[in-house]
Design a protein around this motif. Sequence first.
Motif, PDB file in Angstrom:
ATOM      1  N   MET A   1       0.835  -1.201   0.000  1.00 18.47           N
ATOM      2  CA  MET A   1       0.000   0.000   0.000  1.00 18.47           C
ATOM      3  C   MET A   1       0.874   1.256   0.000  1.00 18.47           C
ATOM      4  N   THR A   2       0.333   2.328  -0.467  1.00 20.59           N
ATOM      5  CA  THR A   2       1.110   3.564  -0.584  1.00 20.59           C
ATOM      6  C   THR A   2       0.372   4.720   0.072  1.00 20.59           C
ATOM      7  N   TYR A   3       1.065   5.848   0.151  1.00 21.88           N
ATOM      8  CA  TYR A   3       0.461   7.082   0.646  1.00 21.88           C
ATOM      9  C   TYR A   3       0.785   8.191  -0.348  1.00 21.88           C
ATOM     10  N   LEU A   4       0.041   9.293  -0.259  1.00 23.66           N
ATOM     11  CA  LEU A   4       0.212  10.402  -1.197  1.00 23.66           C
ATOM     12  C   LEU A   4       1.274  11.359  -0.661  1.00 23.66           C
ATOM     13  N   PRO A   5       2.409  11.525  -1.369  1.00 25.48           N
ATOM     14  CA  PRO A   5       3.443  12.458  -0.901  1.00 25.48           C
ATOM     15  C   PRO A   5       2.936  13.904  -0.982  1.00 25.48           C
ATOM     16  N   ALA A   6       3.586  14.767  -0.227  1.00 20.40           N
ATOM     17  CA  ALA A   6       3.237  16.186  -0.280  1.00 20.40           C
ATOM     18  C   ALA A   6       3.493  16.719  -1.684  1.00 20.40           C
ATOM     19  N   PRO A   7       2.595  17.530  -2.226  1.00 20.06           N
ATOM     20  CA  PRO A   7       2.739  17.987  -3.607  1.00 20.06           C
ATOM     21  C   PRO A   7       3.816  19.061  -3.758  1.00 20.06           C
ATOM     22  N   ALA A   8       4.389  19.152  -4.968  1.00 17.08           N
ATOM     23  CA  ALA A   8       5.300  20.249  -5.295  1.00 17.08           C
ATOM     24  C   ALA A   8       4.480  21.518  -5.510  1.00 17.08           C
ATOM     25  N   LEU A   9       5.077  22.659  -5.207  1.00 11.41           N
ATOM     26  CA  LEU A   9       4.363  23.925  -5.322  1.00 11.41           C
ATOM     27  C   LEU A   9       4.938  24.759  -6.470  1.00 11.41           C
ATOM     28  N   PRO A  10       4.112  25.489  -7.190  1.00 13.57           N
ATOM     29  CA  PRO A  10       4.597  26.254  -8.343  1.00 13.57           C
ATOM     30  C   PRO A  10       5.539  27.396  -7.976  1.00 13.57           C
ATOM     31  N   ASP A  11       5.399  27.940  -6.756  1.00 11.43           N
ATOM     32  CA  ASP A  11       6.257  29.058  -6.345  1.00 11.43           C
ATOM     33  C   ASP A  11       7.370  28.597  -5.417  1.00 11.43           C
ATOM     34  N   GLU A  12       7.842  27.363  -5.575  1.00  9.69           N
ATOM     35  CA  GLU A  12       8.755  26.753  -4.614  1.00  9.69           C
ATOM     36  C   GLU A  12      10.024  27.584  -4.393  1.00  9.69           C
ATOM     37  N   SER A  13      10.649  28.072  -5.461  1.00  7.07           N
ATOM     38  CA  SER A  13      11.892  28.832  -5.298  1.00  7.07           C
ATOM     39  C   SER A  13      11.657  30.115  -4.493  1.00  7.07           C
ATOM     40  N   ALA A  14      10.605  30.846  -4.831  1.00  7.87           N
ATOM     41  CA  ALA A  14      10.300  32.083  -4.100  1.00  7.87           C
ATOM     42  C   ALA A  14       9.888  31.763  -2.667  1.00  7.87           C
ATOM     43  N   ARG A  15       9.153  30.665  -2.473  1.00  4.59           N
ATOM     44  CA  ARG A  15       8.720  30.272  -1.129  1.00  4.59           C
ATOM     45  C   ARG A  15       9.927  29.964  -0.247  1.00  4.59           C
ATOM     46  N   LEU A  16      10.891  29.208  -0.762  1.00 10.28           N
ATOM     47  CA  LEU A  16      12.087  28.868   0.008  1.00 10.28           C
ATOM     48  C   LEU A  16      12.920  30.119   0.295  1.00 10.28           C
ATOM     49  N   ALA A  17      12.971  31.049  -0.665  1.00  9.47           N
ATOM     50  CA  ALA A  17      13.703  32.295  -0.435  1.00  9.47           C
ATOM     51  C   ALA A  17      13.051  33.101   0.689  1.00  9.47           C
ATOM     52  N   ALA A  18      11.706  33.121   0.706  1.00 11.52           N
ATOM     53  CA  ALA A  18      10.995  33.834   1.770  1.00 11.52           C
ATOM     54  C   ALA A  18      11.270  33.192   3.130  1.00 11.52           C
ATOM     55  N   LEU A  19      11.283  31.865   3.177  1.00 12.57           N
ATOM     56  CA  LEU A  19      11.576  31.160   4.431  1.00 12.57           C
ATOM     57  C   LEU A  19      12.989  31.473   4.905  1.00 12.57           C
ATOM     58  N   ALA A  20      13.946  31.530   3.971  1.00  6.18           N
ATOM     59  CA  ALA A  20      15.333  31.798   4.347  1.00  6.18           C
ATOM     60  C   ALA A  20      15.504  33.183   4.946  1.00  6.18           C
ATOM     61  N   GLU A  21      14.682  34.159   4.516  1.00 11.63           N
ATOM     62  CA  GLU A  21      14.807  35.520   5.039  1.00 11.63           C
ATOM     63  C   GLU A  21      14.515  35.600   6.529  1.00 11.63           C
ATOM     64  N   TYR A  22      13.737  34.665   7.047  1.00 12.03           N
ATOM     65  CA  TYR A  22      13.438  34.675   8.486  1.00 12.03           C
ATOM     66  C   TYR A  22      14.605  34.158   9.322  1.00 12.03           C
ATOM     67  N   ALA A  23      15.545  33.421   8.695  1.00 11.10           N
ATOM     68  CA  ALA A  23      16.713  32.883   9.403  1.00 11.10           C
ATOM     69  C   ALA A  23      16.307  32.177  10.696  1.00 11.10           C
ATOM     70  N   ILE A  24      15.277  31.349  10.602  1.00 11.65           N
ATOM     71  CA  ILE A  24      14.725  30.723  11.811  1.00 11.65           C
ATOM     72  C   ILE A  24      14.947  29.224  11.863  1.00 11.65           C
ATOM     73  N   LEU A  25      15.253  28.608  10.724  1.00 14.70           N
ATOM     74  CA  LEU A  25      15.459  27.156  10.717  1.00 14.70           C
ATOM     75  C   LEU A  25      16.628  26.784  11.618  1.00 14.70           C
ATOM     76  N   ASP A  26      16.443  25.696  12.394  1.00 20.24           N
ATOM     77  CA  ASP A  26      17.473  25.148  13.290  1.00 20.24           C
ATOM     78  C   ASP A  26      17.867  26.108  14.410  1.00 20.24           C
ATOM     79  N   THR A  27      16.976  27.038  14.768  1.00 22.77           N
ATOM     80  CA  THR A  27      17.228  27.904  15.921  1.00 22.77           C
ATOM     81  C   THR A  27      16.707  27.244  17.194  1.00 22.77           C
ATOM     82  N   ASP A  28      17.100  27.785  18.339  1.00 21.98           N
ATOM     83  CA  ASP A  28      16.685  27.231  19.628  1.00 21.98           C
ATOM     84  C   ASP A  28      15.195  27.493  19.885  1.00 21.98           C
ATOM     85  N   ARG A  29      14.662  26.763  20.854  1.00 17.42           N
ATOM     86  CA  ARG A  29      13.278  26.975  21.268  1.00 17.42           C
ATOM     87  C   ARG A  29      13.120  28.375  21.858  1.00 17.42           C
TER      88      ARG A  29
END
Length: 446
Positions: A1-29
């Motif tokens: 049996m299988t499951y449905l993977p999360a879909p790719a998004l059309p604005d993926e490059s811009a979305r990742l750039a926006a996420l990077a601007e927050y500089a929040i990934l891998d920060t402390d609690r």
Amino acid sequence: MTYLPAPALPDESARLAALAEYAILDTDREPLYDDFVLLATQLCGTPLAYISLVDRDRQWFKARSDRGPHETPRDIALCGHAIAQREVFVIEDTHADERFADNPLVTGAPHIRFYAGAPLITPEGHAVGALCVADRVARTLTGAQREALAALARHVVSQLELRRATLKQARTLIALEASERRLLEANEHLEERVAARTLELRQLNDDLSAFGYSCAHDLRTPLRAIDGFSRILLEEAGEALPPDQRVCLDRILANTQRMGELIDAVLDFSRIGSKSPEVQRVNPGLLVRDVVAAHPGYRDDSQVRVDIAPLPETLADPVLFRQVWQNLIDNALKFSRSQTVSEIRVDGWVEGNRACYAVSDNGPGFDPAQAHRMFRVFERLHPASEHPGVGAGLAIVARIVSRHGGRIRAESGPDGGARFVIDMPLARAATPGRTSPAGTVASIAA
């Protein structure tokens, strides 16, 4: 049996750039994000809640209610499906949905049976993650719960926006400090670099003006959004919220108030750097007495004593120099409040062609080895819980004194107490050496 993977998004490059601007990934609690998660669980009545940020190949949790891993692969992330929506994404029973029945997060820990995720959508329209709730049993959400979850997600985005704006202002401040250092170096060869120095000074003033505007626009706007949404939630649902949920909202409001104070301090600090002093002959004794008389804490508190000795006149901008006395005396009062009687003394004398002043208190004092840190903006030598404030007052004093060609130093002895000494240009010719001005000590005590 299988499951449905999360879909790719059309604005993926811009979305990742926006996420990077927050500089929040891998920060402390951070407690504020933990509060958002706690509030989400209690608003929706679920045991699990997460703030998930969806990276290129993973979802990373800034906050979560359980003790699971910090991240999971993106292709199994239910939040990967939520960010493809504009509204709250709900799966009432994953076991009955063939898209998710065999998902590892359903068949294994944390055994998600119910899921609801509100996408975290930036002002530019990019979904960088989701505020989600989950349960190990099938269930549904009421319309009011969906609206509350979406509102809380907007709070999270406002906090992310505040973080982005703060990082931007920090980079601007670093650039401004670098410009100031370059100007100081240019002073060593002033005659050869007059033209270059003039150009740099004009650029510095422009930068300071832009910095003030950017602070007002980029920092205050998201801060007002956090405060406004919190107050709306408190007013509309406050009576129905349990006490612990109201505590969470009160904590959010308290944090926005403190951030507002920090923003005001940064603006004050930057304005002093850009304002040219309007120098004239000034009688500091009148300024000090005006500061004391205007403060109700000095007039009405019988536990405060302020002694003012005669003070020599100086050349200064009266508005800026009054702020020097306001901050120094406020600082002395704040740190001497723990004593039975707060004792503050203002002294003055002449050394050569310099007017010298000292403000002393009987507070706990400080480690003399740390004295140089006291004049840095937002530096604190004592916990805020013991002595409130944002740590900008002495930095503002130091900048004003420096703008007048003066100097300031801090002293503290082994028995406590603090003493701040300033020297400024003297407003009249003086006999070389140190002399104290004639006159009797004036005492102002409640």
